[in-house]
Scaffold this active site. Structure first.
Site, short mmCIF file in Angstrom:
data_model
loop_
_atom_site.label_atom_id
_atom_site.label_comp_id
_atom_site.label_asym_id
_atom_site.label_seq_id
_atom_site.Cartn_x
_atom_site.Cartn_y
_atom_site.Cartn_z
N LYS A 60 -30.69 -47.06 27.90
CA LYS A 60 -31.96 -47.77 27.71
C LYS A 60 -31.68 -49.26 27.70
CE LYS A 60 -36.37 -47.66 26.74
NZ LYS A 60 -36.56 -48.67 27.81
N LYS A 64 -28.43 -52.43 30.87
CA LYS A 64 -29.18 -53.66 31.13
C LYS A 64 -29.14 -53.93 32.62
CE LYS A 64 -31.18 -56.87 28.58
NZ LYS A 64 -31.72 -56.65 27.22
N THR A 91 -41.23 -56.54 19.36
CA THR A 91 -39.99 -57.26 19.03
C THR A 91 -40.28 -58.31 17.96
OG1 THR A 91 -39.33 -56.88 21.32
CG2 THR A 91 -37.94 -58.35 20.03
N ASN A 94 -42.62 -63.87 24.57
CA ASN A 94 -43.04 -62.59 23.98
C ASN A 94 -42.49 -62.40 22.56
OD1 ASN A 94 -42.01 -59.54 23.57
ND2 ASN A 94 -44.08 -59.58 24.39
N SER A 120 -40.37 -49.00 22.42
CA SER A 120 -40.13 -48.42 23.75
C SER A 120 -39.88 -46.92 23.63
CB SER A 120 -38.89 -49.06 24.41
OG SER A 120 -39.23 -50.23 25.09
N1 GLU Z 1 -35.30 -56.01 26.52
C1 GLU Z 1 -35.51 -55.59 25.18
C2 GLU Z 1 -34.23 -55.69 24.39
O1 GLU Z 1 -33.32 -56.40 24.73
C3 GLU Z 1 -36.15 -54.22 25.13
C4 GLU Z 1 -35.33 -53.12 25.69
C5 GLU Z 1 -36.07 -51.79 25.80
O2 GLU Z 1 -37.18 -51.68 25.30
O3 GLU Z 1 -35.51 -50.89 26.41
O4 GLU Z 1 -34.10 -55.12 23.34
#
Ligand code: GLU
Length: 439
Positions: free
Chosen positions: A93, A129, A213, A244, A373
Site C-alpha cells: 500500500k 510507493k 491525514t 491536503n 485508505s
Molecule cells: N500517500 C499517503 C501516505 O504517504 C497515503 C498512502 C495511502 O493511503 O495508501 O501515507
C-alpha cells in the site's frame, strides 16, 4: 529508570527516561536514511540479522518509460517508478507522487516507510510507493490524464486490489485516482474500485478520506499534549504546508483551541502571534488558485523562519528533509508532529533528542491517511459505505491505539518515539516473516 523532566514552562512535566543514543551516520541518500534508522531500531530491539537483511532490500522495483502526447503536439517521455518494499503483512500500500525530484532512491525510501507506517497503524498491508518525474503545476489537465493512464497501463500487472494498492501523495489527488481506476478497469475488463484508494466520494471513495491525514495529525497532537500535561487551549502552533495535510491539520487543530500562529506554503509564509483565522485562510486559498500568497491575515515572514518560530508545537506538513542539523539547533517548539514523510534528517534527530524535543514521527503521525485508505478499501470490498462519523470514530480509535504502542515501546526501550515507532513496526513484521518461513 524514570525521571521527571521539566521543559521550560513550569506546567510542562513529562515522564521520560535517560534515552538510548539514536545517532546515525551522515548520508546523502534518502533510502540510506531509512536504513540507518532501521539499523538503530533493529539493534535496540534485537532484531535478527536475517529479518534486518530482508527489510533492507525492497521486494520489487519497477521503472517505466511513459511516452505522452503533449498539448503542443510534441511527444514527451516521462519516467515512472513503483517500488514494493514488502508484502509480508498483506498487499502493498502506498501513494503515487508527481514531482520533479521523484527518483529511484526517494521512491524506495518512501516505500519502506509505508511498510513501517502500515504496521504501526495495525493495517493488514505491506508498503509500496510510486511516482512520476514531472511538474504537475506546469501540465494541463489533459496531459495529466494521459500521463496517469499511461502510468497505470504500464503498471497494470503490478497494481491490483489484492496485490498493490496505490493512493494519492504529493502532486496527486482523487482526480488522478479516478483516472487510474478507469485505466485499470479497461485493462482488466471489470470494475475494481479497490485497486486504489483516495478516490472521489461517489466513485468508491470514503467519506473522511480527504481530511484523514490532517485528522491523524490532530489526534496525534492531542495525544502527545496529554502526555506532556499540556492543555490544547494553552499552546501555540506553526504548520508548514497548506496542502491536503497542512490545511486540514491547521483547521482541525484550530478547532481544538490550539492557536495557529504560523502557516506557510510554497508561495508565502504568514505569522500572526494572536493566532491566524484559519477559516479565512482556507477561503482565501480556495478563491486564489490554491496559494497563500497575498493572504493578509498576518505578516509575511521568510519560509525558514516558520520552522524556528517561537511556538510550542511545530507541524512540518510539506516536504522531506526540511528540519536539518542547522535548523534543529534553532527550533523552539517542544513538540514536533511530522505531517510530511521524512521532514527531519537523522542528524537533526540527534540534536532534537539532546534538546528533549518530542518528535512524533511520520510513520505514526501521518498514518491517518493510509488508515482511512484501508477503511475505503474495506468499504469497496464489502460494497457497503459508512457515514463520516463512523469513519472518523474508527480512525481516532486506531490512531490513539497506535500512539500508545509507539509511546510504550519508546519508554520500554528507553529511546525516542521515532525509534519506538520503528520497533512497534519491526515486532509485527518480524512475526510475519518468521511465520511465513523461507524458501
Ligand atoms: N500517500 C499517503 C501516505 O504517504 C497515503 C498512502 C495511502 O493511503 O495508501 O501515507
Amino acid at each position: 529508570m524514570f525521571r521527571s523532566l521539566k521543559i521550560k514552562e513550569p506546567n510542562i512535566e513529562i515522564m521520560t527516561t535517560k534515552t538510548n543514543s539514536t545517532t546515525v551516520e551522515n548520508h546523502d541518500s534518502m533510502f540510506d536514511a531509512v536504513i540507518a534508522r532501521l539499523d538503530v531500531a533493529a539493534k535496540i530491539y534485537g532484531l535478527s540479522d536475517d529479518v534486518t537483511t530482508i527489510l533492507r532490500n525492497p521486494q520489487k522495483q519497477v521503472k517505466v518509460s511513459l511516452p505522452v502526447m503533449m498539448d503542443d503536439g510534441k511527444l514527451q517521455v516521462f519516467e515512472g517508478f513503483r517500488t514494493v518494499h514488502s508484502t509480508v503483512l498483506g498487499p502493498s500500500k502506498g501513494g503515487i507522487r508527481y514531482a520533479m525530484d521523484v527518483c529511484d532512491d526517494e521512491v524506495k525510501a518512501l516505500s519502506a516507510w509505508m511498510t513501517f507506517k502500515c504496521a504501526v497503524a495495525n493495517l493488514p498491508y505491506g508498503g509500496a510507493k510510486g511516482g512520476i518525474k514531472c511538474d504537475p503545476r506546469k501540465m494541463s489537465i489533459g496531459e495529466l490524464e494521459r500521463l496517469t493512464k499511461a502510468y497505470t497501463v504500464a503498471l497494470a500487472d503490478v497494481f491490483g486490489p489484492t496485490t498493490d494498492i496505490p493512493a494519492p501523495d504529493m502532486g496527486t489527488s482523487g482526480r488522478e485516482m479516478a483516472w487510474l481506476v478507469e485505466a485499470y478497469n479497461k485493462v482488466h475488463r471489470g470494475n475494481f474500485p479497490g485497486v486504489t484508494t483516495g478516490k472521489p466520494v461517489g466513485l468508491g471513495g470514503s467519506l473522511g478520506r480527504d481530511a484523514a491525514t490532517g485528522r491523524g495529525v490532530m489526534v496525534a497532537t492531542l495525544a502527545a499534549l496529554k502526555k506532556m500535561n499540556l492543555n490544547a487551549k494553552d499552546v501555540t502552533c506553526a504548520v508548514q504546508g497548506f496542502g491536503n495535510v497542512g490545511s486540514h491539520a491547521a483547521r482541525l487543530l484550530h478547532e481544538q483551541g490550539i492557536k495557529i500562529c504560523a502557516i506557510g506554503d510554497h508561495t508565502a509564509t504568514i505569522w500572526n502571534e494572536n493566532g491566524i483565522d484559519i477559516k479565512a485562510a482556507l477561503n482565501y486559498v480556495k478563491e486564489n488558485g490554491n496559494v497563500l500568497k497575498g493572504f493578509t491575515g498576518g505578516d509575511e515572514i521568510k519560509a525558514a523562519e516558520l520552522l524556528t518560530a517561537n511556538v510550542d508545537v511545530l507541524v512540518p506538513a510539506a516536504l522531506q528533509n526540511v528540519i536539518t542539523e542547522e535548523i534543529a539547533h534553532h527550533i523552539k517548539a517542544k513538540l514536533i508532529i511530522e505531517g510530511a514523510n521524512g521532514p527531519t534528517t537523522p542528524e537533526a534527530d540527534a540534536i532534537l533528542q539532546d534538546k528533549k524535543v518530542i518528535v512524533v514521527p511520520d510513520i505514526l503521525a501521518n498514518g491517518g491517511g493510509v488508515t482511512v485508505s484501508y477503511f475505503e478499501w474495506v468499504q469497496n470490498n464489502a460494497g457497503y459505505y459508512w457515514p463520516e462519523d463512523e469513519v472518523n470514530a474508527k480512525h481516532d480509535a486506531s490512531m490513539n491505539l497506535a500512539f500508545e504502542s509507539v509511546w510504550n515501546n519508546g519508554q520500554q526501550y528507553k529511546t525516542t518515539m521515532r525509534i519506538g515507532a520503528y520497533i512497534t513496526a519491526l515486532k509485527k513484521v518480524e512475526l510475519g516473516i518468521k511465520a511465513r518461513g523461507n524458501f
